[in-house]
Scaffold this motif. Structure first.
Motif, PDB file in Angstrom:
ATOM      1  N   GLU A  13     -34.256  57.812  -3.211  1.00  0.00           N
ATOM      2  CA  GLU A  13     -34.469  57.849  -1.725  1.00  0.00           C
ATOM      3  C   GLU A  13     -33.153  58.288  -1.198  1.00  0.00           C
ATOM      4  OE1 GLU A  13     -36.984  56.895  -0.345  1.00  0.00           O
ATOM      5  OE2 GLU A  13     -37.894  54.974  -1.160  1.00  0.00           O
ATOM      6  N   ASP A  42     -32.474  51.401  -8.164  1.00  0.00           N
ATOM      7  CA  ASP A  42     -33.823  51.133  -9.342  1.00  0.00           C
ATOM      8  C   ASP A  42     -33.756  52.209 -10.169  1.00  0.00           C
ATOM      9  OD1 ASP A  42     -35.641  50.073 -10.885  1.00  0.00           O
ATOM     10  OD2 ASP A  42     -37.288  50.234  -9.381  1.00  0.00           O
ATOM     11  N   ASP A  95     -37.630  53.427   3.294  1.00  0.00           N
ATOM     12  CA  ASP A  95     -38.097  54.578   4.082  1.00  0.00           C
ATOM     13  C   ASP A  95     -38.545  54.390   5.382  1.00  0.00           C
ATOM     14  OD1 ASP A  95     -40.275  53.023   3.644  1.00  0.00           O
ATOM     15  OD2 ASP A  95     -41.482  54.245   2.622  1.00  0.00           O
ATOM     16  N   GLN A  97     -40.677  52.531   6.648  1.00  0.00           N
ATOM     17  CA  GLN A  97     -41.944  51.968   6.752  1.00  0.00           C
ATOM     18  C   GLN A  97     -41.997  50.521   7.420  1.00  0.00           C
ATOM     19  OE1 GLN A  97     -44.104  53.583   3.239  1.00  0.00           O
ATOM     20  NE2 GLN A  97     -45.450  54.558   4.829  1.00  0.00           N
ATOM     21  N   THR A 205     -43.684  58.935  -1.380  1.00  0.00           N
ATOM     22  CA  THR A 205     -44.237  57.600  -1.993  1.00  0.00           C
ATOM     23  C   THR A 205     -43.834  57.704  -3.362  1.00  0.00           C
ATOM     24  OG1 THR A 205     -45.759  56.128  -2.255  1.00  0.00           O
ATOM     25  CG2 THR A 205     -46.636  58.331  -1.873  1.00  0.00           C
ATOM     26  N   LYS A 206     -43.711  56.672  -4.057  1.00  0.00           N
ATOM     27  CA  LYS A 206     -43.315  56.520  -5.451  1.00  0.00           C
ATOM     28  C   LYS A 206     -44.567  55.979  -6.121  1.00  0.00           C
ATOM     29  CE  LYS A 206     -39.155  57.343  -4.308  1.00  0.00           C
ATOM     30  NZ  LYS A 206     -39.487  57.541  -2.945  1.00  0.00           N
TER      31      LYS A 206
HETATM   32  N1  UDP Z   1     -39.075  51.552  -5.004  1.00  0.00           N
HETATM   33  C1  UDP Z   1     -38.427  50.794  -6.040  1.00  0.00           C
HETATM   34  N2  UDP Z   1     -38.689  51.001  -7.548  1.00  0.00           N
HETATM   35  C2  UDP Z   1     -39.883  51.800  -7.862  1.00  0.00           C
HETATM   36  C3  UDP Z   1     -40.512  52.296  -6.892  1.00  0.00           C
HETATM   37  C4  UDP Z   1     -40.293  52.316  -5.502  1.00  0.00           C
HETATM   38  O1  UDP Z   1     -37.445  50.097  -5.673  1.00  0.00           O
HETATM   39  O2  UDP Z   1     -40.158  51.911  -9.057  1.00  0.00           O
HETATM   40  C5  UDP Z   1     -38.682  51.231  -3.880  1.00  0.00           C
HETATM   41  C6  UDP Z   1     -38.897  52.619  -2.905  1.00  0.00           C
HETATM   42  O3  UDP Z   1     -37.179  53.235  -2.921  1.00  0.00           O
HETATM   43  C7  UDP Z   1     -38.959  52.102  -1.369  1.00  0.00           C
HETATM   44  C8  UDP Z   1     -40.072  50.960  -1.787  1.00  0.00           C
HETATM   45  O4  UDP Z   1     -39.886  50.375  -3.312  1.00  0.00           O
HETATM   46  O5  UDP Z   1     -37.779  51.634  -0.878  1.00  0.00           O
HETATM   47  C9  UDP Z   1     -41.369  51.229  -1.377  1.00  0.00           C
HETATM   48  O6  UDP Z   1     -41.832  52.300  -2.069  1.00  0.00           O
HETATM   49  P1  UDP Z   1     -42.537  53.428  -1.580  1.00  0.00           P
HETATM   50  O7  UDP Z   1     -42.264  53.711  -0.193  1.00  0.00           O
HETATM   51  O8  UDP Z   1     -42.766  54.712  -2.177  1.00  0.00           O
HETATM   52  O9  UDP Z   1     -43.946  52.919  -1.461  1.00  0.00           O
HETATM   53  P2  UDP Z   1     -45.046  52.835  -0.135  1.00  0.00           P
HETATM   54  O10 UDP Z   1     -44.663  52.555   1.067  1.00  0.00           O
HETATM   55  O11 UDP Z   1     -45.916  54.229  -0.312  1.00  0.00           O
HETATM   56  O12 UDP Z   1     -46.287  51.746  -0.705  1.00  0.00           O
END
Ligand code: UDP
Ligand code: MG
Length: 315
Positions: A13, A42, A95, A97, A205-206
């Motif tokens: 991030e 993480d 992020d 969101q 996104t992860k």
């Molecule tokens: N994250 C994490 N480990 C992982 C994947 C995601 O700690 O293996 C964290 C990421 O840094 C973020 C949060 O989980 O702060 C949500 O991830 P992301 O925004 O990618 O997910 P989305 O909002 O697309 O569902």
């Protein structure tokens, strides 16, 4: 003075963190409450840890945990829950969101009304690929039908909780964690705060479709035994049907004799039943795999370095 702890799981991030940190500081400094921000790195492969360490150096309210590898967001949240000190605890994505601007309102609700947690829910999924939204909606509908944990569509992991609720979550030691299910399963009074979806400020996104699919299957298997019962129900139905079929064949033989026919129908039935059997065994296999990982009692996470001595190294 009361204290709020923010848990922030971070995986690659580096782009989003500076925005997040500035915004959160701005908001928390405006309200009268003591706070700490606990970043959980993480196993990021970029400079996330260096950025967090910098925050920690200039700001005593920032603490951090850094894992030895990527353990997933669930493990990161759990590590946070195990190590926070505040009277109120919130989990937030890095992020943006999960808008930090909602925090004052959430705090106000939990302090003035009789709720144990304030959870957030997206009312729309704008900016998300339509396929992903469609599957997400189907998933929530299904899991609510077949499990005890009520999981609200659009529910985020972003929520503010009292410390006693967090202690209960920490006491749930299952290895296969599905927090949205755990929050619902433990009960307590939850206030649902709706908000409009935001896109992430920076970075990517992860989650890809495959990771999300696996996450959905985990959610179902961890919180419902219905799929496991599927095999026995279907077995019963098949027994009944084959019994009726048997009677039909006997009656036909007695009344009309036995013209040689039926190869195609036999093959169809064998293939069909074979498919159902394999499918049922697959479901049972999924549950056994979970039992296997649970029974090993491996730690949820391993800490490589942390900001202070109080942080549990393995848990
Ligand atoms: N994250 C994490 N480990 C992982 C994947 C995601 O700690 O293996 C964290 C990421 O840094 C973020 C949060 O989980 O702060 C949500 O991830 P992301 O925004 O990618 O997910 P989305 O909002 O697309 O569902
Ligand atoms: Mg996100």
């Amino acid at each position: 003075m009361r204290k709020i702890s923010l848990i922030v799981p971070c995986y690659n991030e580096k782009e989003a963190l500076p925005f997040f940190y500035n915004e959160v500081k701005k908001i928390l400094d405006q309200i009268e409450i003591d706070y700490e921000i606990l970043f959980v790195n993480d196993g990021s492969k970029d400079e996330t840890l260096e950025i967090i360490k910098e925050f920690n150096k200039k700001d005593e309210k920032v603490r951090y945990i850094s894992f030895s590898r990527n353990f997933g967001k669930e493990a990161a949240m759990y590590a946070g829950f195990c190590n926070v000190k505040g009277d109120y605890v919130a989990v937030m994505d890095a992020d943006m969101q999960d808008p930090p601007s909602l925090l004052p309102e959430m705090l106000n609700i939990i302090q003035t009304q009789n709720y144990d947690s304030v959870a957030t829910r997206r009312v729309n999924r704008e900016g998300e690929p339509p396929v992903r939204s469609w599957f997400a909606r189907k998933f929530y509908r299904l899991i609510n039908k077949i499990s005890d944990a009520d999981i609200i569509d659009g529910a985020r992991d972003f929520r503010l909780m009292r410390k006693d609720m967090v202690d209960v979550i920490v006491s749930m030691q299952e290895y296969n964690r599905f927090s949205k299910g755990i929050f619902g399963w433990i009960g307590f009074r939850t206030y649902w705060l709706p908000y409009e979806n935001r896109e992430r400020v920076a970075g990517e996104t992860k989650w890809n479709i495959w990771k999300l699919f696996k996450y959905a299957i985990d959610g179902i298997i961890n919180f419902s035994e219905i799929p496991l019962n599927f095999a026995s129900w279907f077995g019963m139905l098949m027994t009944l049907v084959s019994f009726l079929f048997l009677i039909f064949i006997i009656v036909r033989k007695i009344c009309f004799g036995d013209p040689v026919a039926g190869w195609a129908s036999t093959i169809c039935i064998i293939v069909f039943i074979g498919g159902i059997q394999l499918f049922s065994m697959g479901i049972i296999g999924q549950y056994i795999a979970k039992i296997y990982t649970e029974s090993k009692h491996r730690p949820h996470y391993i800490v490589k370095e942390a900001s202070d001595e109080k942080i549990k190294r393995v848990h």
